[in-house]
Design a protein around this motif. Structure first.
Motif, PDB file in Angstrom:
ATOM      1  N   ASP A  59       2.415   1.141  -7.986  1.00  0.00           N
ATOM      2  CA  ASP A  59       3.396   2.248  -7.791  1.00  0.00           C
ATOM      3  C   ASP A  59       3.493   2.896  -6.051  1.00  0.00           C
ATOM      4  O   ASP A  59       2.975   2.142  -5.322  1.00  0.00           O
ATOM      5  CB  ASP A  59       2.735   3.837  -8.453  1.00  0.00           C
ATOM      6  CG  ASP A  59       1.265   4.366  -8.003  1.00  0.00           C
ATOM      7  OD1 ASP A  59       1.539   3.511  -6.354  1.00  0.00           O
ATOM      8  OD2 ASP A  59       0.533   5.143  -7.934  1.00  0.00           O
ATOM      9  N   SER A  60       4.954   3.762  -6.307  1.00  0.00           N
ATOM     10  CA  SER A  60       5.255   3.649  -4.800  1.00  0.00           C
ATOM     11  C   SER A  60       4.061   3.874  -3.441  1.00  0.00           C
ATOM     12  O   SER A  60       4.829   3.760  -2.412  1.00  0.00           O
ATOM     13  CB  SER A  60       6.490   5.443  -5.058  1.00  0.00           C
ATOM     14  OG  SER A  60       5.322   6.164  -5.540  1.00  0.00           O
ATOM     15  N   GLN A  61       2.785   4.227  -4.579  1.00  0.00           N
ATOM     16  CA  GLN A  61       2.079   4.294  -3.079  1.00  0.00           C
ATOM     17  C   GLN A  61       1.179   3.252  -2.748  1.00  0.00           C
ATOM     18  O   GLN A  61       0.208   3.048  -2.356  1.00  0.00           O
ATOM     19  CB  GLN A  61       1.162   5.200  -3.636  1.00  0.00           C
ATOM     20  CG  GLN A  61       1.202   7.148  -3.126  1.00  0.00           C
ATOM     21  CD  GLN A  61       1.531   7.571  -3.742  1.00  0.00           C
ATOM     22  OE1 GLN A  61       1.863   7.807  -4.964  1.00  0.00           O
ATOM     23  NE2 GLN A  61       2.939   8.858  -3.485  1.00  0.00           N
ATOM     24  N   GLY A  62       1.993   1.814  -3.907  1.00  0.00           N
ATOM     25  CA  GLY A  62       0.180   0.490  -3.283  1.00  0.00           C
ATOM     26  C   GLY A  62      -0.349   0.895  -4.093  1.00  0.00           C
ATOM     27  O   GLY A  62      -0.857  -0.546  -4.580  1.00  0.00           O
ATOM     28  N   VAL A  63      -0.494   1.881  -5.115  1.00  0.00           N
ATOM     29  CA  VAL A  63      -1.631   1.438  -5.748  1.00  0.00           C
ATOM     30  C   VAL A  63      -1.710   1.026  -7.213  1.00  0.00           C
ATOM     31  O   VAL A  63      -0.267   1.055  -8.437  1.00  0.00           O
ATOM     32  CB  VAL A  63      -1.894   2.940  -6.431  1.00  0.00           C
ATOM     33  CG1 VAL A  63      -3.819   2.853  -7.210  1.00  0.00           C
ATOM     34  CG2 VAL A  63      -2.528   3.644  -5.302  1.00  0.00           C
ATOM     35  N   ARG A  65      -1.227   0.171 -10.850  1.00  0.00           N
ATOM     36  CA  ARG A  65      -1.175   0.425 -11.827  1.00  0.00           C
ATOM     37  C   ARG A  65      -1.109   0.131 -13.767  1.00  0.00           C
ATOM     38  O   ARG A  65      -0.424  -0.833 -13.664  1.00  0.00           O
ATOM     39  CB  ARG A  65       0.151   2.097 -12.172  1.00  0.00           C
ATOM     40  CG  ARG A  65       0.035   3.090 -11.162  1.00  0.00           C
ATOM     41  CD  ARG A  65      -1.226   4.028 -11.677  1.00  0.00           C
ATOM     42  NE  ARG A  65      -1.739   4.526 -10.231  1.00  0.00           N
ATOM     43  CZ  ARG A  65      -2.421   5.395  -9.411  1.00  0.00           C
ATOM     44  NH1 ARG A  65      -3.602   4.791 -10.737  1.00  0.00           N
ATOM     45  NH2 ARG A  65      -2.962   6.125  -8.813  1.00  0.00           N
TER      46      ARG A  65
END
Lengths: 345, 403
Positions: A59-63, A65
Motif C-alpha cells: 500500500d502507500s505506506q509500503g505495507v 496487503r
C-alpha cells in the motif's frame, strides 16, 4: 520492480549453485528444520508476487496487503507467535519454485495453482487452497466480444510459465480455434501491452482479472470480463517436500482460520471466546487439549493467529471484498462454498 | 613461459631437468609438479563435490532430474516460429529449437544491419560536413549512454502506439502497418520460380567465371573487359526470361482484415521489430566508434599520398584507407557481435520468444532448473564460439592478404 532477463538468469544460476552447496535437512529440535530456522531468525520468509492487487501489493505506506500476504502473516503468528515477523520475498512466475526449492523462502503464497505436475516433479507440496479460481479473459468493451468462443484468431496477452498459458492452449485446441500468444514476463509491461491494444484479450486467473479491472478506476467500465471460466485453478500455499512437520503447521494454520470462521471466532471476540463452553472452540484456542504441542508449537498458536490476523472470512473481507469480487465458491461449505475444515481434535 | 628470456634465473631453471628430478622440496621442478597436482586435485575435488552434492540434494528433495522432459509434449504456446509448431503435438525439444532459431534470426539480421549502419555512422563522424558530423556524434553519444533495456521498452511502447488493425496504415491495400506488426503480401510458390532460381544460379556461376577471366585478361593486357553485361544478362535477364516462358505466374497471398486480425500474408511482429531496432541502433553506436577509430588509426600520410596521386575521396576511402583500417576494426568488432547476440536475451522483457524466453517457460513448466540453465549456457557458448572462430579466421585472412 522492473524485471530484467539477465538478473533473473543470474539469480537462477546462483540458486542452482546454492542448491549444490546446501546440506541435507537434519532432524533436530522441533523435528522441523524450517520451523527451527524460522524461530532462530524470529521471522518467516514468505514468497509472494507483490504485484497483484487483493493478493499481495504494497500500500502507500509500503505495507504488503492482500489475501496472500495475510496468509503469510497467519503462518508467522502460528510459527513464531507474531504476525509481523514476516519477510516478504517478491518472486516472479518463473523463479518462484526455484526460490522455494533452494530454501530462499519457507513457503510460497503466490496465487499458484495446485497441479499434479508441480507436486510430482518439483519436490513441492500444496498445503491448502486459499482461493478457488479459474482462468478467464478480459477484453475491451469496444471489441464487441461477449464470449470466449468468439475469439478465434485473437491475440492474447499471458504471462509465461503459468498454468494459464497451458489452459488457454488446451481451450483453443478443444474448440478448434487459433490464437497468437504474447508472452511477457513483467506483469505491468504485459498489462500495458493489453491496454495499448497489442492484444485483444488479457488472460489469467479470473480473480486477478477482476482486481486488475477494479484497479483501473473509472476506466474499469471499458473492460469486460468474459463469462467463461475455462479451467480450474485452485490457488494454494506451497512448501518443500521433506519437512512434514512444517507442512502440518502450514496446512493446519489454514484449517484453523476456516474453523474459526465456522465457529464465529473473530479477532474482536477471540478473548471472550476463551471462556466459551463449546469444546471445538476450547480445543481450537488451546484452552483444552494439546493440539499445538502435536504440531510442535505453543498451545496458543491458533489464538495468536486469530487474534492478530482474524479468521478466513475477515481476511477475505479485508482484501477481496473491496475489489468487488463475490465470495461464491470460496465461501464456507455451510454457505454453498468449498472451504471445509477437517475436525481439529 | 618464455624461453627466449636472457634472465639468468630462468636460464638456471631451464638447466635443471638435465640433472633429472630430485625428490626433494628444494628441487624447483619437483615443487612445480607437486603444486600442479595439488591445484588440479582441488579443482576436480570442488567439481566432484558440487555435482555429487547437487545430485544428492535433488534426490533428497524428490526433484526430478535428467533430460527426459525434452521428449515430452510441450503444451506451451509460442507466438512466432520459423518451423511448424503445434503446442498439442510437439515436444519441449522442438520448442527449444524454435527458441534457438529465433535467437539466431534476430542475431544474424541484427549483426548485418548494425554493421552497415555502424560503418555509415562511423564514416559520417569523420565527414567534413558540419551538420552530418554533429548529427552522427549526437547519435553515438545518446545511444551509447542509455541502457539497452530501456531502449527496448521505449521502442516496444512506440510500436504499440501505432493504430489498431482496423485503422491500420496501408500501402495500396496490400501491406499494412498496425500495432499488430507489419503485414506483407507473400508470394505463393510456383514451379516456374524453381526454374528461375536455377537460371539465377547459372547466371551467378557465369558471372564469377567471367570476372576471373577478366582479371586474367587484365593481368596480361592491362585492359579489363567489362563484367556488368554478363552479370545483368545472367542474374537478371535469364531468370526473368525463364519466368516469362512459364507464362509469368504471379499469385500474391495478400493479408486481409478478418475478425480480430489480418489473416494471410507474412508478419513482422512488433516484438521482433522492437528487439531488432533496439539491438541494431544500440550496437551500431559502438560499431560507429570502432570504425571511426579504425579509420583514424591509418596514418594521415596515406590520405596525402593518395590525394597526391589524384584519387577521388570515395576511392581513397574504399581502396586504401578501409582495407588498412579493417585490421584495427575486426578484433573489437567481434566483441560487438558477441554483445549483440547475448543482448538479444533481453527479448524476454518485450515478449519476443528467444531461447531464454522459451527455456525459462520450459524451466517453469517442468521445474528442471539445472538442466534448462545448462542448455541455455550451451546454446550461447556454441553461438559465441562460432562467431569468434569465424571472426578470427577473417582477421587472419585480412592480415595475410594485406601484409
Amino acid at each position: 520492480m522492473r524485471w530484467n532477463g539477465a538478473g533473473a538468469l543470474a539469480l537462477m544460476a546462483g540458486l542452482a549453485v546454492s542448491l549444490g552447496f546446501a546440506q541435507p535437512a537434519t532432524a533436530q529440535g522441533s523435528g522441523s528444520a524450517t520451523l527451527d530456522a524460522a524461530k532462530t531468525r524470529a521471522q518467516i520468509l514468505c514468497g509472494i508476487s507483490g504485484q497483484v492487487p487483493g493478493f499481495s501489493l504494497p500500500d502507500s505506506q509500503g505495507v504488503m496487503r492482500g489475501l496472500d500476504a495475510d496468509t503469510c502473516r497467519a503462518i508467522a503468528a502460528a510459527a513464531v507467535g507474531d504476525a509481523t515477523k514476516v519477510k516478504f520475498v517478491p518472486t516472479t512466475t518463473q523463479n518462484r519454485f526455484t526460490a522455494l526449492q533452494s530454501g530462499e523462502v519457507d513457503l510460497l503464497s503466490r496465487t499458484t495453482t495446485w497441479t499434479l505436475g508441480r507436486e510430482g516433479n518439483l519436490g513441492l507440496l500444496f498445503a491448502w487452497v486459499n482461493y478457488y479460481d479459474g482462468t478467464g479473459f478480459l477484453v475491451k468493451k469496444s471489441s464487441g466480444v461477449d464470449s470466449a468462443k468468439k475469439m478465434d484468431g485473437a491475440t492474447i496477452c499471458v504471462q509465461p510459465g503459468t498454468s494459464t498459458e497451458l489452459a488457454i492452449a488446451d481451450f483453443y485446441r478443444v474448440n478448434k480455434m487459433k490464437f497468437t500468444p504474447i508472452l511477457i514476463q513483467d506483469l505491468p509491461e504485459l498489462q500495458g501491452a493489453f491496454l495499448s491494444g497489442r492484444c485483444d484479450a488479457y488472460s489469467t486467473d479470473a480473480s486477478a482479472l477482476a482486481t486488475f479491472r477494479f484497479s483501473q478506476g473509472p476506466k474499469a467500465a471499458d473492460l469486460v470480463l468474459l463469462p467463461e471460466i475455462i479451467s480450474k485453478e485452485p490457488l494454494g500455499v506451497m512448501v518443500r517436500k521433506g519437512d512434514d512437520k512444517w507442512f502440518d503447521i502450514v496446512r493446519w494454520t489454514f484449517i484453523a482460520l476456516i474453523t474459526a470462521e465456522e465457529k464465529g471466532v473473530t479477532a474482536a471476540n477471540v478473548d471472550s471466546m476463551l471462556t466459551s463452553t463449546d469444546p471445538d472452540i476450547r480445543r481450537l484456542l488451546g484452552v483444552d487439549g494439546d493440539l499445538g504441542k502435536a504440531l510442535g508449537l505453543d498451545n496458543k498458536w491458533a489464538y495468536n493467529v486469530i487474534k492478530q490476523v482474524g479468521n478466513f472470512g475477515e481476511m477475505w473481507d479485508r482484501n477481496i471484498t473491496p475489489m468487488g469480487v463475490p465470495r461464491s465458491i470460496n465461501n464456507l461449505w455451510t454457505k454453498g462454498g468449498l472451504q471445509y475444515a477437517p475436525p481439529m481434535r | 613461459m618464455s624461453v627466449t628470456s636472457s634472465d639468468p634465473r630462468i636460464a638456471g631453471a631451464r638447466a635443471a631437468p638435465k640433472r633429472g628430478i630430485r625428490f626433494s622440496w628444494s628441487d624447483p621442478l619437483f615443487r612445480a609438479i607437486i603444486w600442479q597436482i595439488v591445484i588440479v586435485g582441488i579443482v576436480v575435488g570442488i567439481g566432484w563435490y558440487l555435482v555429487h552434492n547437487t545430485m544428492q540434494n535433488l534426490a533428497a528433495r524428490r526433484i526430478a532430474t535428467g533430460f527426459d522432459f525434452l521428449d515430452r509434449v510441450a503444451g506451451i504456446p509460442i507466438g512466432e516460429s520459423m518451423i511448424a509448431y503445434d503446442s498439442s503435438v510437439h515436444t519441449y525439444g522442438r520448442a527449444l529449437v524454435i527458441g534457438v532459431l529465433n535467437t539466431l534470426q534476430v542475431s544474424v539480421v541484427g549483426i548485418i544491419l548494425a554493421t552497415i549502419i555502424g560503418t555509415l555512422v562511423g564514416i559520417g563522424r569523420l565527414s567534413s560536413n558540419w551538420l552530418l558530423a554533429r548529427l552522427t556524434a549526437f547519435y553515438v553519444e545518446v545511444i551509447r549512454d542509455i541502457p539497452l533495456l530501456l531502449q527496448l521498452l521505449f521502442w516496444y511502447t512506440m510500436l504499440q502506439g501505432l493504430p489498431p488493425p482496423r485503422q491500420a496504415w496501408s500501402i495500396g491495400d496490400t501491406a499494412f502497418l498496425s500495432n499488430r506488426g507489419i503485414k506483407l503480401p507473400l508470394l505463393e510458390w510456383q514451379t516456374a520460380y524453381g526454374f528461375a532460381l536455377l537460371g539465377l544460379a547459372a547466371g551467378i556461376a557465369a558471372t564469377i567465371w567471367w570476372s576471373r577471366r577478366a582479371s586474367r585478361v587484365q593481368e596480361q593486357t592491362g585492359v579489363r573487359p567489362s563484367v556488368w553485361p554478363v552479370a545483368i544478362g545472367g542474374m537478371v535477364v535469364l531468370p526473368l526470361a525463364i519466368w516469362a516462358l512459364f507464362g509469368a505466374p504471379l499469385v500474391l497471398d495478400i493479408p486481409a482484415l478478418r475478425g480480430f486480425n489480418f489473416q494471410g500474408g507474412g508478419t513482422i511482429s512488433p516484438e521482433f521489430s522492437a528487439l531488432l531496432i533496439g539491438l541494431v541502433t544500440y550496437t551500431a553506436g559502438f560499431i560507429a566508434e570502432i570504425v571511426r577509430s579504425g579509420i583514424q588509426a591509418v596514418p594521415n600520410g596515406q590520405w596525402e599520398a593518395a590525394r597526391a596521386l589524384g584519387l577521388r575521396h570515395g576511392v581513397i576511402l574504399r581502396q586504401i584507407i578501409l582495407p588498412q583500417a579493417l585490421r584495427v576494426i575486426i578484433p573489437p568488432m567481434t566483441s560487438q557481435y558477441l554483445n549483440l547476440t547475448k543482448n538479444s536475451s533481453l527479448a524476454v522483457a518485450i515478449g519476443f520468444q528467444d531461447i531464454v524466453s522459451i527455456a525459462n517457460t520450459t524451466l517453469n513448466q517442468t521445474g528442471q532448473a539445472i538442466e534448462v540453465i545448462a542448455i541455455i549456457m550451451a546454446v550461447y557458448l556454441t553461438i559465441s564460439l562460432s562467431i569468434s572462430l569465424f571472426m578470427n579466421w577473417y582477421n587472419a585472412r585480412i592480415a595475410l592478404v594485406e601484409r
